[in-house]
Design a protein around this motif. Structure first.
Motif, PDB file in Angstrom:
ATOM      1  N   GLY A   1       0.785  -1.234   0.000  1.00  0.00           N
ATOM      2  CA  GLY A   1       0.000   0.000   0.000  1.00  0.00           C
ATOM      3  C   GLY A   1       0.811   1.274   0.000  1.00  0.00           C
ATOM      4  N   TYR A   2       2.130   1.179   0.011  1.00  0.00           N
ATOM      5  CA  TYR A   2       2.999   2.350  -0.024  1.00  0.00           C
ATOM      6  C   TYR A   2       3.609   2.487  -1.417  1.00  0.00           C
ATOM      7  CZ  TYR A   2       2.623   2.649   5.021  1.00  0.00           C
ATOM      8  OH  TYR A   2       2.131   2.789   6.302  1.00  0.00           O
ATOM      9  N   HIS A   3       3.846   3.722  -1.816  1.00  0.00           N
ATOM     10  CA  HIS A   3       4.409   4.009  -3.136  1.00  0.00           C
ATOM     11  C   HIS A   3       5.725   4.758  -2.979  1.00  0.00           C
ATOM     12  CE1 HIS A   3       0.154   3.323  -3.795  1.00  0.00           C
ATOM     13  NE2 HIS A   3       0.518   2.874  -4.984  1.00  0.00           N
ATOM     14  N   ALA A   4       6.659   4.469  -3.867  1.00  0.00           N
ATOM     15  CA  ALA A   4       7.968   5.102  -3.792  1.00  0.00           C
ATOM     16  C   ALA A   4       8.411   5.562  -5.169  1.00  0.00           C
ATOM     17  CB  ALA A   4       8.999   4.139  -3.221  1.00  0.00           C
ATOM     18  N   LYS A   5       9.091   6.678  -5.181  1.00  0.00           N
ATOM     19  CA  LYS A   5       9.706   7.219  -6.393  1.00  0.00           C
ATOM     20  C   LYS A   5      11.134   6.697  -6.445  1.00  0.00           C
ATOM     21  CE  LYS A   5      11.197  11.598  -8.358  1.00  0.00           C
ATOM     22  NZ  LYS A   5      11.311  13.039  -8.118  1.00  0.00           N
ATOM     23  N   VAL A   6      11.568   6.270  -7.629  1.00  0.00           N
ATOM     24  CA  VAL A   6      12.907   5.716  -7.793  1.00  0.00           C
ATOM     25  C   VAL A   6      13.701   6.564  -8.780  1.00  0.00           C
ATOM     26  CG1 VAL A   6      14.238   3.719  -8.562  1.00  0.00           C
ATOM     27  CG2 VAL A   6      12.087   3.386  -7.328  1.00  0.00           C
TER      28      VAL A   6
ATOM     29  N   GLY B   1      15.397   5.029  -3.644  1.00  0.00           N
ATOM     30  CA  GLY B   1      13.948   5.113  -3.534  1.00  0.00           C
ATOM     31  C   GLY B   1      13.534   5.989  -2.373  1.00  0.00           C
ATOM     32  N   LEU B   2      12.437   6.707  -2.546  1.00  0.00           N
ATOM     33  CA  LEU B   2      11.858   7.570  -1.523  1.00  0.00           C
ATOM     34  C   LEU B   2      10.369   7.271  -1.440  1.00  0.00           C
ATOM     35  CD1 LEU B   2      11.816  10.053   0.399  1.00  0.00           C
ATOM     36  CD2 LEU B   2      11.502  11.463  -1.624  1.00  0.00           C
TER      37      LEU B   2
ATOM     38  N   SER C   1      10.159  10.009   6.998  1.00  0.00           N
ATOM     39  CA  SER C   1      11.136   9.884   5.926  1.00  0.00           C
ATOM     40  C   SER C   1      11.583   8.437   5.792  1.00  0.00           C
ATOM     41  CB  SER C   1      12.339  10.783   6.224  1.00  0.00           C
ATOM     42  OG  SER C   1      13.306  10.659   5.212  1.00  0.00           O
ATOM     43  N   LEU C   2      11.192   7.807   4.684  1.00  0.00           N
ATOM     44  CA  LEU C   2      11.586   6.425   4.413  1.00  0.00           C
ATOM     45  C   LEU C   2      12.322   6.390   3.081  1.00  0.00           C
ATOM     46  CD1 LEU C   2       8.313   4.497   5.359  1.00  0.00           C
ATOM     47  CD2 LEU C   2      10.300   4.962   6.790  1.00  0.00           C
ATOM     48  N   ASN C   3      13.588   5.982   3.129  1.00  0.00           N
ATOM     49  CA  ASN C   3      14.440   5.914   1.952  1.00  0.00           C
ATOM     50  C   ASN C   3      15.096   4.543   1.886  1.00  0.00           C
ATOM     51  OD1 ASN C   3      14.447   8.913   1.258  1.00  0.00           O
ATOM     52  ND2 ASN C   3      15.040   8.912   3.398  1.00  0.00           N
ATOM     53  N   PHE C   4      15.457   4.122   0.694  1.00  0.00           N
ATOM     54  CA  PHE C   4      16.112   2.832   0.507  1.00  0.00           C
ATOM     55  C   PHE C   4      16.925   2.890  -0.777  1.00  0.00           C
ATOM     56  CE2 PHE C   4      11.881   2.879  -1.226  1.00  0.00           C
ATOM     57  CZ  PHE C   4      12.016   2.319  -2.483  1.00  0.00           C
ATOM     58  N   HIS C   5      17.817   1.930  -0.970  1.00  0.00           N
ATOM     59  CA  HIS C   5      18.629   1.919  -2.180  1.00  0.00           C
ATOM     60  C   HIS C   5      19.060   0.496  -2.524  1.00  0.00           C
ATOM     61  CE1 HIS C   5      21.692   2.057   0.996  1.00  0.00           C
ATOM     62  NE2 HIS C   5      22.454   1.410   0.139  1.00  0.00           N
TER      63      HIS C   5
ATOM     64  N   THR D   1      14.232  -3.778  -4.779  1.00  0.00           N
ATOM     65  CA  THR D   1      12.931  -4.301  -4.363  1.00  0.00           C
ATOM     66  C   THR D   1      13.001  -4.855  -2.948  1.00  0.00           C
ATOM     67  OG1 THR D   1      12.340  -4.802  -6.646  1.00  0.00           O
ATOM     68  CG2 THR D   1      11.101  -5.946  -4.933  1.00  0.00           C
ATOM     69  N   GLN D   2      14.018  -5.648  -2.657  1.00  0.00           N
ATOM     70  CA  GLN D   2      14.175  -6.200  -1.311  1.00  0.00           C
ATOM     71  C   GLN D   2      14.401  -5.084  -0.291  1.00  0.00           C
ATOM     72  OE1 GLN D   2      13.813  -9.574  -0.315  1.00  0.00           O
ATOM     73  NE2 GLN D   2      13.617  -8.418   1.587  1.00  0.00           N
ATOM     74  N   SER D   3      15.167  -4.083  -0.673  1.00  0.00           N
ATOM     75  CA  SER D   3      15.438  -2.958   0.219  1.00  0.00           C
ATOM     76  C   SER D   3      14.160  -2.186   0.541  1.00  0.00           C
ATOM     77  CB  SER D   3      16.483  -2.037  -0.428  1.00  0.00           C
ATOM     78  OG  SER D   3      16.839  -0.988   0.421  1.00  0.00           O
ATOM     79  N   MET D   4      13.278  -2.025  -0.448  1.00  0.00           N
ATOM     80  CA  MET D   4      12.003  -1.345  -0.202  1.00  0.00           C
ATOM     81  C   MET D   4      11.149  -2.164   0.764  1.00  0.00           C
ATOM     82  SD  MET D   4       8.925  -0.238  -2.738  1.00  0.00           S
ATOM     83  CE  MET D   4       7.597   0.809  -2.136  1.00  0.00           C
TER      84      MET D   4
END
Length: 74
Positions: A10-15, A26-27, A34-38, A46-49
């Motif tokens: 249900g969450y969306h991220a910009k890459v 990703g943000l 603030s949720l970020n991943f890379h 994908t796994q990081s998100m």
């Protein structure tokens, strides 16, 4: 179709791609926290998100906070 958005639970991220560091960044959108991943690959990103969102749920539970919901879920 090419998209710069990802969705998980249900969450969306910009890459975006950081050419200098050669990683995808990703943000998570739609929340004040603030949720970020890379990741260096799509699989790693994908796994990081997934880990980022799951850890957010765990952290919110630990501190007794209701996780913010994506504006798409309002």
């Amino acid at each position: 179709m090419i998209s710069s958005l990802m969705e998980y639970n249900g969450y969306h991220a910009k890459v975006e791609f950081d050419q200098e560091d050669q990683i995808f960044i990703g943000l998570v959108l739609g929340i004040n926290d603030s949720l970020n991943f890379h990741g260096e690959s799509v699989k790693e990103l994908t796994q990081s998100m997934h880990d980022c969102i799951d850890n957010y749920f765990d952290y919110c539970k630990k501190i007794g906070k209701e996780p913010e919901r994506d504006f798409h879920k309002a």
